[in-house]
Design a protein around this motif. Structure first.
Motif, PDB file in Angstrom:
ATOM      1  N   ALA A 116     125.508  57.741  -3.583  1.00  0.00           N
ATOM      2  CA  ALA A 116     126.468  58.578  -2.860  1.00  0.00           C
ATOM      3  C   ALA A 116     125.787  59.370  -1.753  1.00  0.00           C
ATOM      4  N   ARG A 117     124.643  59.940  -2.059  1.00  0.00           N
ATOM      5  CA  ARG A 117     123.930  60.748  -1.067  1.00  0.00           C
ATOM      6  C   ARG A 117     123.450  59.918   0.114  1.00  0.00           C
ATOM      7  N   SER A 118     123.168  58.645  -0.132  1.00  0.00           N
ATOM      8  CA  SER A 118     122.686  57.777   0.943  1.00  0.00           C
ATOM      9  C   SER A 118     123.815  57.273   1.836  1.00  0.00           C
ATOM     10  N   GLY A 119     125.058  57.532   1.425  1.00  0.00           N
ATOM     11  CA  GLY A 119     126.205  57.082   2.206  1.00  0.00           C
ATOM     12  C   GLY A 119     126.644  55.665   1.914  1.00  0.00           C
ATOM     13  N   LEU A 120     126.068  55.048   0.871  1.00  0.00           N
ATOM     14  CA  LEU A 120     126.394  53.656   0.561  1.00  0.00           C
ATOM     15  C   LEU A 120     127.832  53.486   0.081  1.00  0.00           C
ATOM     16  N   ILE A 121     128.420  54.546  -0.463  1.00  0.00           N
ATOM     17  CA  ILE A 121     129.788  54.424  -0.971  1.00  0.00           C
ATOM     18  C   ILE A 121     130.749  55.352  -0.216  1.00  0.00           C
TER      19      ILE A 121
END
Length: 241
Positions: A116-121
């Motif tokens: 989530a923090r990496s922006g993957l979702i």
């Protein structure tokens, strides 16, 4: 270390760093029932279970005869599944009737946070994962993982992990419920039971949603309160003696 007793939830380190653990249930008489390496529930000795490692007690059964009866009922069966049926799931099911794994729920929480923090979702999930509540939950899970690594008492780890478990336990239940729903549905479709398959799929979705949104959070809060009471009792006993 106290003498191992029937009903003890036993753990030994699998790797040299102690990051992963193997679980078993002591049934007395130098015997342990565990979900072995081949995925089969079997009865072995303490020496075979330890494999040269130190055996530690993680938890104690509330009802020892029931826990042992459940364990014996599975002897020879092959229930292994990494996410939904590993050795820890087996022992917690014997102890409580509810199969869960701290190793799985902790890992799922940390991985989900990282994704989530990496922006993957998505950006919305990214913002949610960096909120104050999410940070507290992540720190809580990290504290519980550290406590388990240091072999702190179970009530301490339970209390430390309560905020994180409000995220981790529902996530784990979603995964378990989804896997079971898919397996049941596919099996019924394979047998030509299409109506039953649609029924199982619908019921599975509803049960999984209720379990994740209502049941698990209530259980987590309840377990946290019990852990706090246990710690208070032990500290009070220590001060009085």
């Amino acid at each position: 270390m106290r003498k191992l007793k029937a009903g003890d939830h036993l753990v030994v380190n699998i790797d040299s760093l102690g990051l992963t653990k193997h679980h078993g249930l002591c049934i007395g008489k130098d015997e342990v029932i565990h979900l072995g390496k081949l995925g089969i529930v079997e009865l072995i000795s303490f020496i075979e279970f330890a494999e040269g490692q130190q055996i530690r007690v993680k938890d104690i059964a509330c009802c020892t005869p029931t826990a042992i009866e459940r364990a014996k009922s599975q002897l020879g069966k092959h229930p292994y599944h990494l996410i939904c049926g590993n050795c820890e799931h087996f022992v917690t099911w014997c102890l409580t009737g509810d199969a869960y794994s701290e190793q799985v729920s902790n890992s799922v929480h940390i991985i989900s946070q990282a994704a989530a923090r990496s922006g993957l979702i998505g950006q919305v999930m990214s913002k949610t994962a960096t909120s104050t509540a999410a940070n507290i939950a992540l720190l809580s899970t990290a504290a519980k993982v550290t406590g388990e690594y240091l072999n702190l008492p179970q009530p301490v780890n339970q209390l430390l992990g309560t905020p994180g478990d409000l995220i981790a336990k529902p996530l784990e239940s979603v995964i378990q419920g989804s896997v079971k729903t898919i397996q049941d549905t596919v099996s019924q479709i394979h047998n030509g039971e299409y109506f039953e398959a649609s029924k199982s799929f619908t019921q599975g979705i509803i049960a999984t949603s209720v379990n994740a949104a209502i049941v698990k959070p209530i259980e987590v809060v309840g377990n946290g309160l019990i852990a706090a009471a246990d710690i208070y009792r032990d500290v009070w006993w220590w001060l009085r003696n």
